[in-house]
Design a protein around this motif. Structure first.
Motif, PDB file in Angstrom:
ATOM      1  N   THR A 101    -106.051 -64.147 -24.219  1.00  0.00           N
ATOM      2  CA  THR A 101    -104.683 -64.109 -23.695  1.00  0.00           C
ATOM      3  C   THR A 101    -103.803 -63.280 -24.621  1.00  0.00           C
ATOM      4  OG1 THR A 101    -104.908 -66.262 -22.620  1.00  0.00           O
ATOM      5  CG2 THR A 101    -102.671 -65.494 -23.065  1.00  0.00           C
ATOM      6  N   ARG A 122     -96.080 -67.755 -12.657  1.00  0.00           N
ATOM      7  CA  ARG A 122     -96.495 -67.474 -14.031  1.00  0.00           C
ATOM      8  C   ARG A 122     -97.617 -66.442 -13.987  1.00  0.00           C
ATOM      9  NH1 ARG A 122     -97.248 -70.265 -19.261  1.00  0.00           N
ATOM     10  NH2 ARG A 122     -99.246 -69.604 -20.165  1.00  0.00           N
ATOM     11  N   THR A 144     -97.585 -63.808 -21.634  1.00  0.00           N
ATOM     12  CA  THR A 144     -97.332 -64.396 -20.318  1.00  0.00           C
ATOM     13  C   THR A 144     -95.953 -63.980 -19.818  1.00  0.00           C
ATOM     14  OG1 THR A 144     -96.366 -66.433 -21.234  1.00  0.00           O
ATOM     15  CG2 THR A 144     -98.756 -66.423 -20.832  1.00  0.00           C
ATOM     16  N   THR A 158    -100.393 -64.586 -16.402  1.00  0.00           N
ATOM     17  CA  THR A 158    -101.061 -64.617 -17.697  1.00  0.00           C
ATOM     18  C   THR A 158    -101.801 -63.304 -17.894  1.00  0.00           C
ATOM     19  OG1 THR A 158    -101.338 -67.021 -17.579  1.00  0.00           O
ATOM     20  CG2 THR A 158    -102.729 -65.828 -19.147  1.00  0.00           C
ATOM     21  N   THR A 203    -104.360 -60.952 -19.849  1.00  0.00           N
ATOM     22  CA  THR A 203    -105.531 -61.058 -20.710  1.00  0.00           C
ATOM     23  C   THR A 203    -106.130 -59.677 -20.942  1.00  0.00           C
ATOM     24  OG1 THR A 203    -106.981 -61.464 -18.800  1.00  0.00           O
ATOM     25  CG2 THR A 203    -106.077 -63.393 -19.931  1.00  0.00           C
TER      26      THR A 203
END
Length: 268
Positions: free
Chosen positions: A94, A83, A97, A85, A87
């Motif tokens: 955030t 995963r 994703t 993420t 930002t």
């Protein structure tokens, strides 16, 4: 004339696309020692990339992958669940994703010889795919590895939120489509590089403008020691991009990550 501006989730990038740069070093990587691999997204530029290597990007993508999956990445590329993420900067809000579940790899490592690893292509479902979601968990699109009769040519399909194909991504080929055709030269391109062209989703899969996900020369120290990969991403400008540009750009960034995981990462 001012360079074009791309905006994704409120973050603006100057130029035709973005530069995706590996954030952390892999100098100590040895099979099970592979770390999570994080990425920075910078304004698009051509020429000298040395100034990018020590800077944080406008968007930071943090990987969170299980240790066991990272252990097997060299032998079974593309198999691990992971995963990313994204930002705004290393510690900002955030944005989106990229999520991948455990799958079969794109190839199996058979042996390592003096000339390098020998791998056997794998076409067993499920093959690697990466789903892109916004900060609220809404699906924006998906990129997935495609296996067909041309086993030695890596190819990917980019889909919209309803999983309809909007682009095909693969390098140029030779030998009746059975082999990858490498390129030489280009500004800061590797001597023998394999750019992945973003194409229309249906045969004959013509390139859409100059849209591309291309591997770049990161400099001698980074290529040989820190093992940092770097890519240029030029976005298409056709219908899907005009209809939902932020979702398409985020999904293409996911496709670039999937290309690295399945094709280039194990050679780093």
């Amino acid at each position: 004339m001012a360079p074009p501006v791309q905006e994704i989730m409120g973050v603006k990038f100057e130029g035709q696309g973005m530069i995706m740069k590996q954030h952390n070093s892999e100098c100590c990587r040895c099979l099970c020692c592979q770390p999570n691999i994080d990425w920075d997204l910078h304004d698009y530029q051509e020429g000298n990339y040395n100034d990018l290597m020590g800077r944080d990007g406008k968007i930071f993508m943090k990987e969170d992958a299980p240790y066991v999956g990272r252990c097997c990445s060299y032998c079974y590329p593309g198999a691990r669940a992971t995963r990313f993420t994204a930002t705004e900067g290393p510690s900002g809000r955030t944005l989106f994703t990229h999520e991948k579940s455990c799958s079969f790899p794109v190839s199996w490592l058979l042996m390592v010889t003096d000339g390098g690893p020998i791998r056997c292509p794998c076409c067993i479902a499920p093959l690697p795919s990466l789903t892109t979601k916004d900060a609220g968990g809404r699906v924006l699109g998906r990129s997935r590895y495609i296996c067909d009769a041309c086993l030695f040519v890596p190819k990917f399909e980019i889909q919209d939120a309803n999983y309809n194909a909007i682009y095909r991504v693969r390098p140029d080929t030779c030998c009746l489509g059975c082999c990858v055709r490498c390129r030489c030269g280009g500004k800061k391109g590797k001597c023998l590089r394999v750019p992945f062209l973003i194409r229309s989703p249906e045969a004959p899969f013509n390139q859409v403008g100059d849209a591309i996900i291309g591997d770049l020369w990161a400099g001698l120290a980074h290529e040989c020691c820190t093992k940092k990969n770097m890519y240029e991403i030029k976005f298409p400008t056709d219908g899907p991009m005009q209809k939902n540009p932020e979702a398409v750009m985020a999904t293409i960034i996911g496709a670039a990550l999937l290309i690295d995981i399945t094709t280039f990462e194990q050679d780093g």
